[in-house]
Design a protein around this motif. Structure first.
Motif, PDB file in Angstrom:
ATOM      1  N   ASN A   1       0.763  -1.230   0.063  1.00 18.46           N
ATOM      2  CA  ASN A   1      -0.137  -0.149  -0.085  1.00 18.46           C
ATOM      3  C   ASN A   1       0.996   1.349  -0.043  1.00 18.46           C
ATOM      4  N   GLU A   2       2.124   1.092  -0.238  1.00 16.88           N
ATOM      5  CA  GLU A   2       2.805   2.359  -0.160  1.00 16.88           C
ATOM      6  C   GLU A   2       2.873   2.912  -1.790  1.00 16.88           C
ATOM      7  N   PRO A   3       3.071   4.197  -1.804  1.00 21.64           N
ATOM      8  CA  PRO A   3       3.005   5.026  -2.993  1.00 21.64           C
ATOM      9  C   PRO A   3       3.711   4.574  -4.094  1.00 21.64           C
ATOM     10  N   ALA A   4       3.203   4.215  -5.179  1.00 20.31           N
ATOM     11  CA  ALA A   4       3.977   3.556  -6.338  1.00 20.31           C
ATOM     12  C   ALA A   4       5.388   4.131  -6.724  1.00 20.31           C
ATOM     13  N   THR A   5       5.347   5.759  -6.893  1.00 18.45           N
ATOM     14  CA  THR A   5       6.565   6.068  -7.258  1.00 18.45           C
ATOM     15  C   THR A   5       7.405   6.268  -6.006  1.00 18.45           C
ATOM     16  N   LEU A   6       7.389   5.731  -4.842  1.00 13.23           N
ATOM     17  CA  LEU A   6       8.345   5.452  -3.869  1.00 13.23           C
ATOM     18  C   LEU A   6       9.338   4.602  -4.085  1.00 13.23           C
ATOM     19  N   ALA A   7       9.196   3.737  -4.864  1.00 11.93           N
ATOM     20  CA  ALA A   7       9.905   2.576  -5.521  1.00 11.93           C
ATOM     21  C   ALA A   7      11.169   3.297  -6.124  1.00 11.93           C
ATOM     22  N   LEU A   8      11.025   4.522  -6.723  1.00 11.55           N
ATOM     23  CA  LEU A   8      12.221   4.754  -7.372  1.00 11.55           C
ATOM     24  C   LEU A   8      13.100   5.468  -6.694  1.00 11.55           C
ATOM     25  N   ARG A   9      12.399   5.974  -5.296  1.00 13.02           N
ATOM     26  CA  ARG A   9      13.513   6.346  -4.632  1.00 13.02           C
ATOM     27  C   ARG A   9      14.251   5.426  -3.653  1.00 13.02           C
ATOM     28  N   ARG A  10      13.862   4.274  -3.736  1.00 16.73           N
ATOM     29  CA  ARG A  10      14.592   3.328  -2.813  1.00 16.73           C
ATOM     30  C   ARG A  10      15.298   2.277  -3.837  1.00 16.73           C
ATOM     31  N   PRO A  11      16.565   2.487  -3.914  1.00 18.32           N
ATOM     32  CA  PRO A  11      17.172   1.502  -4.889  1.00 18.32           C
ATOM     33  C   PRO A  11      17.672   0.403  -4.638  1.00 18.32           C
ATOM     34  N   ASN A  12      17.515  -0.108  -3.275  1.00 25.00           N
ATOM     35  CA  ASN A  12      17.752  -1.151  -2.721  1.00 25.00           C
ATOM     36  C   ASN A  12      16.572  -2.212  -2.469  1.00 25.00           C
ATOM     37  N   CYS A  13      15.272  -1.760  -3.133  1.00 24.06           N
ATOM     38  CA  CYS A  13      14.115  -2.567  -2.783  1.00 24.06           C
ATOM     39  C   CYS A  13      14.076  -3.597  -4.200  1.00 24.06           C
ATOM     40  N   SER A  14      13.465  -4.639  -3.699  1.00 28.79           N
ATOM     41  CA  SER A  14      13.608  -5.635  -4.617  1.00 28.79           C
ATOM     42  C   SER A  14      12.788  -5.401  -5.996  1.00 28.79           C
ATOM     43  N   ILE A  15      11.886  -4.716  -6.127  1.00 30.61           N
ATOM     44  CA  ILE A  15      11.286  -4.290  -7.521  1.00 30.61           C
ATOM     45  C   ILE A  15      12.425  -3.636  -8.227  1.00 30.61           C
ATOM     46  N   ILE A  16      13.127  -2.729  -7.542  1.00 28.34           N
ATOM     47  CA  ILE A  16      13.862  -2.028  -8.537  1.00 28.34           C
ATOM     48  C   ILE A  16      15.053  -3.017  -9.006  1.00 28.34           C
ATOM     49  N   LYS A  17      15.662  -3.624  -8.179  1.00 23.53           N
ATOM     50  CA  LYS A  17      16.788  -4.548  -8.246  1.00 23.53           C
ATOM     51  C   LYS A  17      16.295  -5.507  -9.275  1.00 23.53           C
ATOM     52  N   ALA A  18      15.160  -6.034  -9.249  1.00 18.68           N
ATOM     53  CA  ALA A  18      14.798  -7.019 -10.169  1.00 18.68           C
ATOM     54  C   ALA A  18      14.746  -6.246 -11.615  1.00 18.68           C
ATOM     55  N   VAL A  19      14.110  -5.029 -11.863  1.00 22.25           N
ATOM     56  CA  VAL A  19      13.867  -4.337 -12.997  1.00 22.25           C
ATOM     57  C   VAL A  19      15.346  -3.931 -13.487  1.00 22.25           C
ATOM     58  N   GLU A  20      16.469  -3.611 -12.653  1.00 21.28           N
ATOM     59  CA  GLU A  20      17.648  -3.550 -13.238  1.00 21.28           C
ATOM     60  C   GLU A  20      18.410  -4.750 -13.938  1.00 21.28           C
ATOM     61  N   LEU A  21      17.984  -5.890 -13.397  1.00 21.94           N
ATOM     62  CA  LEU A  21      18.369  -7.184 -13.983  1.00 21.94           C
ATOM     63  C   LEU A  21      18.136  -6.916 -15.499  1.00 21.94           C
ATOM     64  N   LEU A  22      16.743  -6.470 -15.548  1.00 25.08           N
ATOM     65  CA  LEU A  22      16.360  -6.339 -17.195  1.00 25.08           C
ATOM     66  C   LEU A  22      17.070  -5.420 -17.830  1.00 25.08           C
ATOM     67  N   VAL A  23      17.398  -4.437 -17.151  1.00 23.65           N
ATOM     68  CA  VAL A  23      17.812  -3.291 -17.918  1.00 23.65           C
ATOM     69  C   VAL A  23      19.398  -3.606 -18.259  1.00 23.65           C
ATOM     70  N   SER A  24      20.136  -4.391 -17.602  1.00 21.86           N
ATOM     71  CA  SER A  24      21.436  -4.653 -17.454  1.00 21.86           C
ATOM     72  C   SER A  24      21.596  -5.996 -18.610  1.00 21.86           C
ATOM     73  N   GLY A  25      20.467  -6.592 -18.953  1.00 22.98           N
ATOM     74  CA  GLY A  25      20.458  -7.655 -19.763  1.00 22.98           C
ATOM     75  C   GLY A  25      20.771  -9.116 -19.056  1.00 22.98           C
ATOM     76  N   LYS A  26      21.091  -8.987 -17.518  1.00 19.59           N
ATOM     77  CA  LYS A  26      21.043 -10.208 -16.718  1.00 19.59           C
ATOM     78  C   LYS A  26      19.894 -11.058 -16.727  1.00 19.59           C
ATOM     79  N   ALA A  27      18.650 -10.585 -16.920  1.00 16.98           N
ATOM     80  CA  ALA A  27      17.524 -11.208 -17.158  1.00 16.98           C
ATOM     81  C   ALA A  27      16.843 -10.833 -18.262  1.00 16.98           C
ATOM     82  N   HIS A  28      15.836 -11.765 -18.757  1.00 15.33           N
ATOM     83  CA  HIS A  28      15.131 -11.632 -20.056  1.00 15.33           C
ATOM     84  C   HIS A  28      13.595 -11.174 -19.679  1.00 15.33           C
ATOM     85  N   GLY A  29      13.438 -11.536 -18.462  1.00 14.64           N
ATOM     86  CA  GLY A  29      11.914 -11.410 -18.214  1.00 14.64           C
ATOM     87  C   GLY A  29      11.883 -10.881 -16.653  1.00 14.64           C
TER      88      GLY A  29
END
Lengths: 375, 375
Positions: free
Chosen positions: B92-120
Motif C-alpha cells: 500500500n505504499e505509493p507507487a513512485t516511492l520505489a524509484l527513490r529506494r534503490p535497494n528495494c526488490s522491485i527496482i533490483k529486479a527491473v535493473e536485472l532486465l535493464v542490464s540484460g542479466k535477465a530476459h523477463g
C-alpha cells in the motif's frame, strides 16, 4: 422464486399502507408493446400485478386487437384498462424516432403521465426511447442536470445496493455524479426506508487520489456534501454490500451491469458442460439444480423488474427487454412502490431546499461580511 | 487444476521448441518480496516453474536471510539463484516511492532486465510500483504512447480473450486505445499464435454512434486501421469469445476485472448458504463440489498468473497479490513464453514499420502530387 422477487414483494407490502390511507387508486401506464415478448407477456404481467397489489390500476397502452387476441376468451378484470395505440417502436429503432411518432405506445403512455391520468409508467421497450420521451414530455426536475437510471445489485448482505447511473448518461461531469448520489441516497432513504444511507464512489482504488479525472473531482464534491459519503470502492466490492448507494458514470455502470448479466449465461453453460462429465456429478447436479437455479437467478436482473429513471418529473421505470410476465409484474409493483413513496416529489423538494440554502448563504455572505480580527 | 493453468502450460510447451533451438537459457527475475504471501510463496513458485520448464533460470530477488529461512533444510536447485535486495516495498505504499529506494526488490529486479542479466520480470507486488519502475528504468517502446496491462478472460469458446488495458491508464485518449489494440493484436498473433486476430471495442451498444466521446473516436481510428476490427461489443459479450482482443480504457477494464474477481466470492458464499439448507442439496453439493470448484477457478484470475505489461522495452508481468505458489509458477511460465516469443521486439518492429509507412506516404504525397483530371 428468486430473492429479488421476494424483495420487491416485501417492499410493495410495506408501501400498501400508504396506498390504502390515501384512498385513491394508484394508476400505472404499461407500454404493452414493449419488450421482446410483446403484448402477451405485458398482459400477463399486468394480470399478476393487479391480483397482488390492492388499489392498483394498470392502463395497458398498445394495439387493441393484439391485446384482445392475447386475452383470448378470458375477461379483463376491472383493474386493467386498454388504451389503444396504433403504432409501436422497434427495439432497435433510433431512440429519438419515438418523438416523431405520436401514436406509438411509448409516447401515448408518457402522455398519460403528463396529463395526470396515470401516476407511474413502466416500459420494457427501447431504453433510449423511454428516456428521451420522458425527458422531453415530462421534463427534468429543477436542479437535476441529468436524470439517471438506477438498479439494485444483489449483495452478500441481506440487502441489495443501489447502483447508478447504469446507462442514461456517458461522459458524466463530477457535478452529475454528485446529483446521482443525491438522488440515489433519497431513493434509499424514502423508498427502501434506510436511515442515513451510505454512499460510495466507484473507483480503481480506495485512496481519493485514485481514479480518472472525473472520479477524483467527484470525490471532492461528495466529501464536501451533506451526504453520508463513505469514500471510494473498487469493482470487487460492488457485491459486498459495503454501501447503500454506489455512484458511477453511465458507461461504466452499464458495462458492469451487462457483464454481470452475461456472466449468468457463462456460469450456466460451464455448469452444464461439467454436468455431462460423469454419473456422480450428474446425480449431484440433479440434487443441486434447485439451489443452483436460485443462485443464478440472484444474478438475473431481468427477474428483478426494472430500472427507475430518477430526475424526471414523474415515476418512470425501464425494464429489461427479455422480461418474463413475472418480471413485468415485478416492475409494476416497483412502480406502485415509487408512486406511493412519491420519490419524484421528494427529489424535487430536496433540490429546491438545496438551492434555497445556497442562495441564503450567498445573501448571508453579502449581509454579514467576514468579521475582521479585532486586534 | 483449472482450465487456466492448463492453458498456460500448453502455451509453455508450445514455446519450449523456441527455447531449445536458441540454445541459451531463459532467465526470469522474480521479485521474491512481492505478494501477500511473501518470500515463501515466491520461492515455491520458482521451484515448481524450473522443474517444469526446460532451459529456465529464475533469479529470486529479495532478502537473502528470509529466502534461506523459507528454503529450510532443502537445497536450491542450480536453476534458481538468489540476488540479495535489502529493501522491500509494501503493497500500500505509493507507487513512485520505489524509484527513490534503490535497494528495494522491485527496482533490483527491473535493473536485472535493464542490464540484460535477465530476459523477463515477474512481480506479485504493488502494481503501480512495477509499472512506474518499468516505465522509468526500461522506457517505452518508440511509437507507444502509453503501455497497457493485459489479461486473459475465460470465454464460452475454448480459447480465452485478451482484454486490455486493465489498469495501467485512466483517461485514455482514442489514440491510446488504438495502440492498445495494436499491441493486443500482436500478442494474440505472436504469442497465442492466432491468425489475423479479431479486435473489438468495448462500448454500450453495437452501433458506432454508441458510447462515450473517447470510444466513438476510437471506433473511427480502429475502423481506419489495418487491424481485423470487428466493431463494438457490450459488457455482456466479454465472456462470449466474440473477439480475440477486447480494448477499453484502464478504468473500465480494471473495474470489470475486479468485479469478475469479486463475483467469485459472491457465488461461493451464496452456494455455501444454499448447501446448508437440506440433506438432499447437501449430498448434491458434495458430489458437485469438484465441478463447482473447477467452475469457480475458471473465474479466478489469481490462478492464471499475471498481467503482461505491453509497450515497455522488456518483458514484464504483474501478478495478483493473492497468488498461490501455483499461480506464481504459472506467471513465470507465461514470462518464459513471452521471452521466447520476443513480444517486446515484435511490438517495437511493428511500431517502426508503421512510422516508416506514414513517412513514406508523406513523401509520396510530396513527390507525386494528386493527378489532375485530364479533361
Amino acid at each position: 422464486m428468486g430473492r429479488w422477487i421476494y424483495y420487491t414483494k416485501r417492499l410493495a407490502r410495506r408501501w400498501e399502507k400508504e396506498s390504502t390511507t390515501r384512498g385513491e387508486p394508484v394508476v400505472i401506464a404499461l407500454d404493452a408493446m414493449g419488450g421482446d415478448r410483446g403484448p402477451t407477456a405485458n398482459l400477463e404481467g399486468a394480470l399478476i400485478a393487479v391480483a397482488e397489489q390492492p388499489g392498483l390500476i394498470v392502463k395497458l397502452v398498445g394495439r387493441q386487437d393484439e391485446l384482445k387476441e392475447a386475452l383470448g376468451k378470458s375477461f379483463l378484470p376491472e383493474e386493467i384498462e386498454i388504451i389503444h395505440a396504433e403504432d409501436a417502436l422497434g427495439m432497435n429503432e433510433p431512440a429519438t424516432l419515438a418523438l416523431r411518432r405520436p401514436n406509438c405506445s411509448i409516447i401515448k403512455a408518457v402522455e398519460l403521465l403528463v396529463s395526470g391520468k396515470a401516476h407511474g409508467l413502466v416500459s420494457m421497450g427501447n431504453t433510449g426511447a423511454v428516456v428521451a420521451s420522458s425527458l422531453v414530455k415530462l421534463g427534468k426536475i429543477g436542479g437535476v442536470e441529468r436524470p439517471a437510471l438506477m438498479t439494485l445489485f444483489p449483495t452478500l448482505e441481506k440487502r441489495p445496493s443501489i447502483v447508478l447511473d447504469i446507462g442514461a448518461n456517458v461522459d458524466s461531469r463530477p457535478e452529475h455524479i454528485l446529483s446521482f448520489a443525491e438522488m440515489g441516497s433519497l431513493y434509499a432513504e424514502e423508498v427502501l426506508e434506510r436511515k442515513r444511507p451510505t454512499v460510495a464512489l466507484l473507483s480503481i482504488g480506495a485512496e481519493p487520489t485514485k481514479g480518472n479525472s472525473t472520479v477524483k473531482e467527484a470525490h471532492k464534491l461528495l466529501r464536501k456534501s451533506t451526504l453520508n459519503f463513505v469514500g471510494n470502492i473498487e469493482g470487487g466490492e460492488i457485491l459486498h454490500g459495503t454501501a447503500d448507494v454506489i455512484v458511477t458514470d453511465g458507461f461504466v455502470g452499464n458495462t458492469i451491469l451487462k457483464f454481470a448479466e452475461g456472466s449468468i449465461g457463462f456460469f450456466k453453460r460451464i455448469a452444464k458442460k461439467g454436468r455431462r462429465k460423469n454419473l456422480f456429478s450428474m446425480a449431484g447436479s440433479v440434487l443441486m439444480s434447485g439451489g443452483f437455479k436460485k443462485l443464478m437467478r440472484e444474478f438475473d436482473y431481468a427477474e428483478y423488474g426494472g430500472a427507475p429513471l430518477l430526475g424526471v418529473r414523474g415515476n418512470v421505470i425501464v425494464g429489461h427487454g427479455k422480461s418474463t410476465p413475472l418480471a413485468i409484474s415485478n416492475a409494476i409493483s416497483l412502480s406502485y412502490v415509487m408512486v406511493n413513496a412519491q420519490i419524484d416529489k421528494k427529489i424535487a423538494s430536496y433540490m429546491r431546499l438545496k438551492k434555497e440554502n445556497v442562495e441564503n448563504e450567498n445573501i448571508r455572505d453579502r449581509v454579514e461580511p467576514p468579521r475582521e480580527n479585532p486586534d
